[in-house]
Design an enzyme around this catalytic site. Structure first.
Site, PDB file in Angstrom:
ATOM      1  N   GLY A 259       2.742   2.160  10.904  1.00  0.00           N
ATOM      2  CA  GLY A 259       3.690   3.264  10.786  1.00  0.00           C
ATOM      3  C   GLY A 259       4.399   3.617  12.079  1.00  0.00           C
ATOM      4  O   GLY A 259       5.042   4.652  12.181  1.00  0.00           O
TER       5      GLY A 259
ATOM      6  N   ASN B 196       0.864  -1.176   0.000  1.00  0.00           N
ATOM      7  CA  ASN B 196       0.000   0.000   0.000  1.00  0.00           C
ATOM      8  C   ASN B 196       0.902   1.228   0.000  1.00  0.00           C
ATOM      9  O   ASN B 196       1.537   1.525   1.009  1.00  0.00           O
ATOM     10  CB  ASN B 196      -0.895  -0.045   1.251  1.00  0.00           C
ATOM     11  CG  ASN B 196      -1.738   1.208   1.407  1.00  0.00           C
ATOM     12  OD1 ASN B 196      -1.773   2.053   0.515  1.00  0.00           O
ATOM     13  ND2 ASN B 196      -2.418   1.320   2.535  1.00  0.00           N
TER      14      ASN B 196
ATOM     15  N   SER C 172       3.690  -2.247  10.316  1.00  0.00           N
ATOM     16  CA  SER C 172       5.145  -2.304  10.483  1.00  0.00           C
ATOM     17  C   SER C 172       5.751  -3.643  10.042  1.00  0.00           C
ATOM     18  O   SER C 172       6.671  -4.154  10.684  1.00  0.00           O
ATOM     19  CB  SER C 172       5.537  -1.972  11.923  1.00  0.00           C
ATOM     20  OG  SER C 172       5.141  -0.644  12.238  1.00  0.00           O
TER      21      SER C 172
ATOM     22  N   HIS D 129      -9.562   0.855   4.986  1.00  0.00           N
ATOM     23  CA  HIS D 129      -8.292   1.044   5.693  1.00  0.00           C
ATOM     24  C   HIS D 129      -8.521   1.945   6.915  1.00  0.00           C
ATOM     25  O   HIS D 129      -9.338   2.863   6.874  1.00  0.00           O
ATOM     26  CB  HIS D 129      -7.264   1.681   4.748  1.00  0.00           C
ATOM     27  CG  HIS D 129      -5.877   1.630   5.302  1.00  0.00           C
ATOM     28  ND1 HIS D 129      -5.433   2.519   6.247  1.00  0.00           N
ATOM     29  CD2 HIS D 129      -4.853   0.772   5.073  1.00  0.00           C
ATOM     30  CE1 HIS D 129      -4.182   2.217   6.575  1.00  0.00           C
ATOM     31  NE2 HIS D 129      -3.809   1.158   5.878  1.00  0.00           N
TER      32      HIS D 129
ATOM     33  N   GLU E 158      -5.128  -5.158  10.462  1.00  0.00           N
ATOM     34  CA  GLU E 158      -4.116  -4.127  10.691  1.00  0.00           C
ATOM     35  C   GLU E 158      -4.417  -3.416  12.010  1.00  0.00           C
ATOM     36  O   GLU E 158      -5.230  -2.474  12.036  1.00  0.00           O
ATOM     37  CB  GLU E 158      -4.142  -3.092   9.557  1.00  0.00           C
ATOM     38  CG  GLU E 158      -3.836  -3.663   8.191  1.00  0.00           C
ATOM     39  CD  GLU E 158      -3.275  -2.611   7.255  1.00  0.00           C
ATOM     40  OE1 GLU E 158      -2.243  -2.882   6.642  1.00  0.00           O
ATOM     41  OE2 GLU E 158      -3.842  -1.506   7.152  1.00  0.00           O
TER      42      GLU E 158
ATOM     43  N   LYS F 275       0.099   4.256  -0.175  1.00  0.00           N
ATOM     44  CA  LYS F 275      -0.551   5.410   0.479  1.00  0.00           C
ATOM     45  C   LYS F 275      -0.374   6.679  -0.382  1.00  0.00           C
ATOM     46  O   LYS F 275      -0.377   6.576  -1.603  1.00  0.00           O
ATOM     47  CB  LYS F 275      -0.016   5.584   1.902  1.00  0.00           C
ATOM     48  CG  LYS F 275      -0.179   4.287   2.712  1.00  0.00           C
ATOM     49  CD  LYS F 275       0.006   4.429   4.192  1.00  0.00           C
ATOM     50  CE  LYS F 275      -0.175   3.077   4.858  1.00  0.00           C
ATOM     51  NZ  LYS F 275      -0.135   3.130   6.315  1.00  0.00           N
TER      52      LYS F 275
ATOM     53  N   GLU G  14      -6.919   4.337   8.057  1.00  0.00           N
ATOM     54  CA  GLU G  14      -6.721   5.767   7.808  1.00  0.00           C
ATOM     55  C   GLU G  14      -7.975   6.384   7.200  1.00  0.00           C
ATOM     56  O   GLU G  14      -8.296   7.546   7.452  1.00  0.00           O
ATOM     57  CB  GLU G  14      -5.481   5.969   6.915  1.00  0.00           C
ATOM     58  CG  GLU G  14      -4.202   5.745   7.715  1.00  0.00           C
ATOM     59  CD  GLU G  14      -3.040   5.168   6.934  1.00  0.00           C
ATOM     60  OE1 GLU G  14      -3.055   5.214   5.689  1.00  0.00           O
ATOM     61  OE2 GLU G  14      -2.101   4.647   7.577  1.00  0.00           O
TER      62      GLU G  14
HETATM   63  P1  13P Z   1       3.172   0.304   7.721  1.00  0.00           P
HETATM   64  O1  13P Z   1       3.696  -0.967   7.109  1.00  0.00           O
HETATM   65  O2  13P Z   1       3.882   1.529   7.282  1.00  0.00           O
HETATM   66  O3  13P Z   1       3.042   0.175   9.203  1.00  0.00           O
HETATM   67  O4  13P Z   1       1.656   0.480   7.159  1.00  0.00           O
HETATM   68  C1  13P Z   1       0.776  -0.566   7.234  1.00  0.00           C
HETATM   69  C2  13P Z   1      -0.447  -0.237   6.461  1.00  0.00           C
HETATM   70  O5  13P Z   1      -1.218   0.612   6.865  1.00  0.00           O
HETATM   71  C3  13P Z   1      -0.675  -0.947   5.195  1.00  0.00           C
HETATM   72  O6  13P Z   1      -1.945  -0.712   4.711  1.00  0.00           O
END
Ligand code: 13P
Length: 251
Positions: A173, A9, A213, A95, A167, A11, A97
């Site tokens: 992150g 992803n 992560s 997601h 997740e 982002k 976010e």
């Molecule tokens: P990270 O791998 O940066 O923690 O992000 C995970 C994520 O949100 C994948 O959709």
């Protein structure tokens, strides 16, 4: 046999030029991977350009979001048919976010899943608890509710086409990965809930990815857990070397 899937992803990172460079580099290093499906999800501005690079490779394309209507006066939004038109086979839905910053509810997520399925896209449906929910002891209930409400009205036949990604929000992150035990445990909770809603056919055959992560140095132990079938990778998917290593995990 459940499919192993590693999805990146990207982002809101990478201009089109940068996205094409990353795709070209991934195409070189991921040409011979076996027993794993590899998906990259660039920002929507780069979907078509990345598709042109990877179309004759084993790497598949996904989008990060869709709007839950076929078309219409929805300024700034992108329909499922539009992402399919530029080569997407997958779409990330729900997601954390988007749940957090765009207030997406399970009801909206459910609508997106149904519309994606109706035009032949594979939804990667994200669930996961916040740190607050974990500390309150309601992590499992939160995820069970997201699964139950997000999948309302979806037939068993359609359910078999869906990928789930667990997740935990506190691991995204932050550099804090859920321990393999914690991740595997929640994947089992999800599987058990799917067997209650559907059947053991669904719970045994659906792929559940872990996200939060994921890095080259923890992918092997995560993938060796019984209930983890892949990863949804954020930060480490932005670099060709680290993503290629993750794709070539060793169980
Ligand atoms: P990270 O791998 O940066 O923690 O992000 C995970 C994520 O949100 C994948 O959709």
């Amino acid at each position: 046999m459940r499919r192993n899937i590693i999805a990146g992803n990207w982002k809101m990172y990478k201009t089109t030029q940068e996205a094409v460079q990353l795709a070209e580099s991934l195409k070189k290093s991921i040409s011979l991977v076996q027993d794993v499906e590899v998906v990259v999800c660039p920002p929507s501005t780069s979907l078509l350009s990345v598709y042109e690079v990877i179309k004759d490779s084993p790497i598949k394309l996904g989008a990060q979001n869709i709007y839950p209507e076929k078309e219409g006066a929805y300024t700034g939004e992108i329909s499922p048919a539009m992402i399919k038109d530029v080569g997407c086979e997958f779409v990330i839905i729900g997601h954390s976010e988007r749940r957090k910053y765009f207030h997406e509810t399970d009801e909206l997520i459910n609508k997106k899943i149904k519309l994606a399925l109706s035009i032949g896209l594979t939804p990667i449906v994200c669930v996961g608890e916040t740190l607050e929910e974990r500390e309150k002891g309601v992590a499992e209930d939160t995820v069970i509710n997201q699964i139950t409400n997000g999948l309302v009205g979806i037939s068993q036949e359609d359910m078999l086409k869906i990928i789930i990604a667990y997740e935990p929000v506190w691991a995204i992150g932050t550099g804090k990965t859920a321990t393999p035990d914690v991740a595997d445990g929640m994947h089992l909770v999800i599987r058990t809930q799917l067997s209650k809603i559907y059947s053991s056919v669904v719970s045994d055959s659906i792929s559940i990815l872990y996200g939060g992560s994921v890095k080259p140095d923890n992918i092997d132990i995560l993938m060796s857990q019984e209930n983890i079938d892949g990863a949804l990778v954020g930060g480490a998917a932005l670099n060709s070397e680290s993503f290629s290593r993750i794709v070539q995990f060793k169980k």
